[in-house]
Design an enzyme around this catalytic site. Structure first.
Site, PDB file in Angstrom:
ATOM      1  N   ASN A  59       0.825  -1.205   0.000  1.00  0.00           N
ATOM      2  CA  ASN A  59       0.000   0.000   0.000  1.00  0.00           C
ATOM      3  C   ASN A  59       0.858   1.254   0.000  1.00  0.00           C
ATOM      4  OD1 ASN A  59      -2.330  -1.534   0.142  1.00  0.00           O
ATOM      5  ND2 ASN A  59      -2.701  -1.165   2.314  1.00  0.00           N
ATOM      6  N   ARG A 381     -11.688  -3.880 -13.726  1.00  0.00           N
ATOM      7  CA  ARG A 381     -10.538  -4.748 -13.439  1.00  0.00           C
ATOM      8  C   ARG A 381     -11.016  -6.194 -13.579  1.00  0.00           C
ATOM      9  NH1 ARG A 381      -6.734  -1.292 -11.196  1.00  0.00           N
ATOM     10  NH2 ARG A 381      -7.548   0.379  -9.866  1.00  0.00           N
ATOM     11  N   ARG A 411      -6.051   2.183 -12.977  1.00  0.00           N
ATOM     12  CA  ARG A 411      -4.651   2.325 -12.597  1.00  0.00           C
ATOM     13  C   ARG A 411      -3.987   0.992 -12.285  1.00  0.00           C
ATOM     14  NH1 ARG A 411      -4.582   6.537  -8.529  1.00  0.00           N
ATOM     15  NH2 ARG A 411      -4.427   7.985 -10.278  1.00  0.00           N
ATOM     16  N   HIS A 441     -16.500   3.469 -14.115  1.00  0.00           N
ATOM     17  CA  HIS A 441     -16.246   2.708 -12.896  1.00  0.00           C
ATOM     18  C   HIS A 441     -17.461   1.880 -12.474  1.00  0.00           C
ATOM     19  CE1 HIS A 441     -15.184   2.406  -8.452  1.00  0.00           C
ATOM     20  NE2 HIS A 441     -14.085   1.979  -9.040  1.00  0.00           N
ATOM     21  N   TYR A 474     -12.297  -9.385  -1.071  1.00  0.00           N
ATOM     22  CA  TYR A 474     -13.031  -8.121  -0.918  1.00  0.00           C
ATOM     23  C   TYR A 474     -14.484  -8.414  -0.563  1.00  0.00           C
ATOM     24  CZ  TYR A 474      -9.324  -5.403  -3.290  1.00  0.00           C
ATOM     25  OH  TYR A 474      -8.143  -4.790  -3.650  1.00  0.00           O
ATOM     26  N   ARG A 570     -13.939   2.560   5.534  1.00  0.00           N
ATOM     27  CA  ARG A 570     -12.736   1.761   5.713  1.00  0.00           C
ATOM     28  C   ARG A 570     -11.461   2.596   5.639  1.00  0.00           C
ATOM     29  NH1 ARG A 570     -11.688  -0.920   0.726  1.00  0.00           N
ATOM     30  NH2 ARG A 570     -10.090   0.642   0.418  1.00  0.00           N
ATOM     31  N   HIS A 598     -15.250  -3.423   0.993  1.00  0.00           N
ATOM     32  CA  HIS A 598     -15.253  -2.737  -0.290  1.00  0.00           C
ATOM     33  C   HIS A 598     -16.636  -2.322  -0.767  1.00  0.00           C
ATOM     34  CE1 HIS A 598     -14.483  -2.343  -4.748  1.00  0.00           C
ATOM     35  NE2 HIS A 598     -13.448  -1.697  -4.268  1.00  0.00           N
TER      36      HIS A 598
END
Length: 716
Positions: A59, A381, A411, A441, A474, A570, A598
């Site tokens: 991270n 993704r 990304r 998204h 997730y 979170r 998530h």
């Protein structure tokens, strides 16, 4: 319900930005510090603690490559745009660097503690003292046969310019003296990424040697005729953000070029061993031009994100007990026919507690069904081994009309998504790249099926990606419906993305950047009006990030009107809770545990005390960030089915609010503290792992099998 911090007792007005908001970058670092704390959690198995350390390090790498790189770029371009809390880029950069240094030191301290415990448990990392004579001989042979042929030592002198070191590149510098004439030579050995970072020696005892240790140990093989005066390993991070001009004529070609530029971005951080040879270090600093870069010198381990390799050691007793996701009874009762189950009534799949295979089967069934005429899907993704991609290809090869909106601006997944886009196109899928200046998204899939004399649209709306790996760790939601109104709204959403046709008659979905913000504001306004009229009011929010100042101010307004606001956030939270006259009715907590929270779920009381059957409940792909509300295509989905509605309120949201074992409370001063477990500890992850979901349980399960939850009593 768990106890959160009391509001501040200071009645001083809070009008300055720093009094109203927390800095985004510092809030993110606080989140990563909470992740690191999980590596210290004595209730977790040892290798899982090591995994959390690796996650924290990974991270931080990404934070440096994107967020810190962005701040450095703003400073270099003399951009003085203040952050939400009023700091200039220079001020943010100074504060961030101090916090990063502290976090890096804590990571090394945690590593030292875990290293000792791993040794005691028979797993030895970066420690040659456990090598016997047989091990030394094996390491030598392994280096000569498996490592040395791949390495390319390079002298650093006027005839050999300083080599390029790629992003996340690991290398070793050697200060050598030529035995023949005493001449001094500096050599660099870059470690190819194809080599394992940690080499496990054979045998029952687990001994892991860092690749750089093996290179240094066998330098005599690399440099015969030279004496090693000193050496030192290093690792660099580069600016990895990608900026695309809105006027780009060919988005795919532009991104391929930008990905190449990313590999050559300016150095943002240099990690180096503190015993590195001083001559070699001076050369390294000079040649890398690290004037603005962060330099981390450590006597510990560099590149700790690679410890994930050690976590894979086959020691099941040192990991979480294996968990197998449930396949919903509802769908099995229909002999695995997803369409029949969805047609009967709406259903939500709660990942990772319920299997992502349901989503894959939904697309696979559509591909094989002769009555299905079209499939439309967004892909943000998809991972490197995607069953979803394979199903879409099979559908196209079966003659169905398949449209895939592939977001190549995701990304660090740009190259992967470009590869998938090419493969889909070759199979006959209509591939769309969406908008140049907005990321798509939203997670949506539509299946149009011919049934009798009409077409029926089956919809999937998700809070997470169609990714086979992340769906196992997730927590996300997959909502399926055959509601004709939702199908029509979904079709208009795709027309907007593929043809720029702005939807005008969307009945149920809210879409950003068109009207999602306005819908949320309207919902909050209703709660404010109810509170002012003396009616019950309340807002429950679950998301990953909360940084948009407009939405934060709206929540402050609700708090001042007497609306109780409970937020489970979170990660980054710029909202300052518990401040008199501003946010005394807002409480914020963060949940960090075995799974990564998530999903985005929002609930508004709508005139009765939460939870209630009339509450307005939504799932979304969007966090409350300016980028999501202003510069991304996102979707807000209302939950109207009674069973799914109850599941969202009385299982998902309520369990998150009740959690005490994995929860951190955000204080008015910006600090976080663990919530006390209390007399009746409650772990929401454990609850979801051991209890079937309401909408997926099916008629074969008794109604009483799912424990009810209460704000006052927790699980009953």
């Amino acid at each position: 319900m768990s106890t959160l911090p009391e509001p501040l007792n200071d009645d001083t007005p809070v009008d300055a930005p720093q009094d109203r908001y927390f800095n985004r970058e510092l809030s993110w670092l606080a989140f990563n510090d909470r992740v690191l704390e999980e590596a210290c959690n004595e209730h977790y198995p040892l290798l899982e603690r090591l995994r959390f350390l690796s996650i924290s390090a990974n991270n931080l790498d990404e934070f440096m490559m994107i967020r810190v790189a962005g701040l450095i770029g703003m400073v270099q371009r003399r951009i003085d745009t203040p952050s939400i809390d009023g700091r200039t880029p220079n001020q943010q950069l100074a504060a961030v660097r101090e916090a990063v240094d502290e976090l890096s030191e804590r990571q090394q301290a945690v590593w030292r503690g875990l290293h000792e415990m791993l040794d005691a448990a028979g797993i030895h990392v970066a420690d040659e003292s456990y090598m016997d004579k047989q091990g030394v001989a094996w390491a030598k042979e392994y280096f000569v046969e498996e490592i040395m042929p791949i390495l390319t030592p390079q002298a650093i002198d006027p005839a050999h310019p300083f080599p390029f070191v790629q992003n996340e590149g690991l290398g070793v510098l050697f200060n050598l003296t030529r035995e023949r004439d005493g001449g001094q030579v500096i050599e660099m050995v870059l470690i190819p990424p194809a080599l394992p970072r940690f080499v496990r020696m054979p045998g029952e005892t687990a001994v892991y040697l860092p690749i750089e240790t093996l290179v240094c140990r066998h330098a005599d093989r690399l440099f015969p005729g030279f004496k090693v005066e000193g050496d030192g390993a290093f690792r660099i991070l580069r600016d990895s953000d990608i900026e695309i001009e809105e006027e780009a004529e060919d988005l795919v070609r532009t991104f391929r070029s930008a990905i190449q530029r990313r590999r050559r971005g300016q150095v943002i951080q240099l990690e180096i061993q503190d015993d590195c040879d001083p001559v070699a270090e001076a050369l390294l600093r000079d040649q890398l031009e690290i004037h603005e870069a962060n330099v981390v010198k450590t006597g510990g381990l560099i590149g700790m994100s690679d410890l994930e390799q050690v976590v894979e050691e086959d020691r099941p007793e040192m990991k979480f007990e294996a968990y197998s996701p449930r396949y919903p009874e509802r769908i099995m009762e229909h002999d695995g026919d997803c369409f029949a189950a969805i047609r009967e009534k709406d259903i939500v799949i709660h990942h990772p507690y319920e299997s992502f295979e349901v989503v894959v089967d939904f697309i696979r069934q559509a591909a094989a069904d002769p009555d299905v005429v079209a499939i439309k899907q967004t892909l943000y993704r998809a991972g490197n081994q995607s069953a979803i991609i394979s199903a879409l290809i099979a559908a196209a090869e079966a003659g169905k009309s398949v449209t895939a909106v592939v977001e190549i601006k995701a990304r660090f997944d740009e190259e992967q998504n470009l590869m998938w886009a090419g493969k889909l196109e070759r199979a006959g899928v209509q591939v769309i790249y969406g908008f140049v200046d907005w990321k798509t998204h939203a997670k949506v899939a539509l299946v149009i099926r011919r049934e009798e004399s009409e077409y029926r649209t089956y919809c999937h709306f998700g809070t997470g990606n169609y990714h086979p790996v992340t769906t196992k760790i997730y927590t996300d939601l997959s909502f399926f419906t055959a509601d004709p109104k939702m199908g029509r709204d979904g079709a208009r959403l795709f027309n907007f993305i593929t043809g720029y046709v702005e939807p005008r008659k969307v009945k149920h979905l809210a879409i950003s950047p068109l009207n999602l913000r306005e819908e949320l504001v309207s919902l909050i306004d209703t709660e404010i009006a109810n509170a002012q009229a003396g009616k019950p009011s309340g807002i429950w929010l679950k998301m990953n990030q909360l940084t948009d100042d407009g939405m934060i101010e709206k929540l402050y307004e609700a708090s001042n009107a007497g609306v109780e606001v409970q937020v489970v956030c979170r990660g980054i939270c710029s909202l300052r809770p518990g401040v008199p006259g501003m946010s005394e009715n807002i409480q914020v907590k963060s949940i960090i545990g075995r799974f990564l929270e998530h999903s985005r779920v929002f609930a508004f009381a709508n005139g009765e005390r939460l939870p209630n059957a009339k509450a307005k409940v939504f799932i979304a792909s969007a966090d409350w960030m300016s980028r999501n509300l202003n510069r991304r295509v996102e979707v807000l989905v209302p939950i109207r089915n009674r069973t799914v509605h109850r599941q969202m309120l009385e299982q998902v949201l309520l369990a998150n609010l009740l959690d005490t074992e994995q929860s951190w409370a955000l204080h008015p001063d910006g600090s976080y503290s663990r919530l006390p477990a209390g007399d009746k500890p409650f772990n929401c992850h454990q609850y979801f792992m051991t209890n079937p979901s309401l909408s997926g349980r099916g008629g074969s399960l008794e109604a009483g099998r799912v424990p009810t939850l209460s704000l006052r009593k927790g699980a009953v």
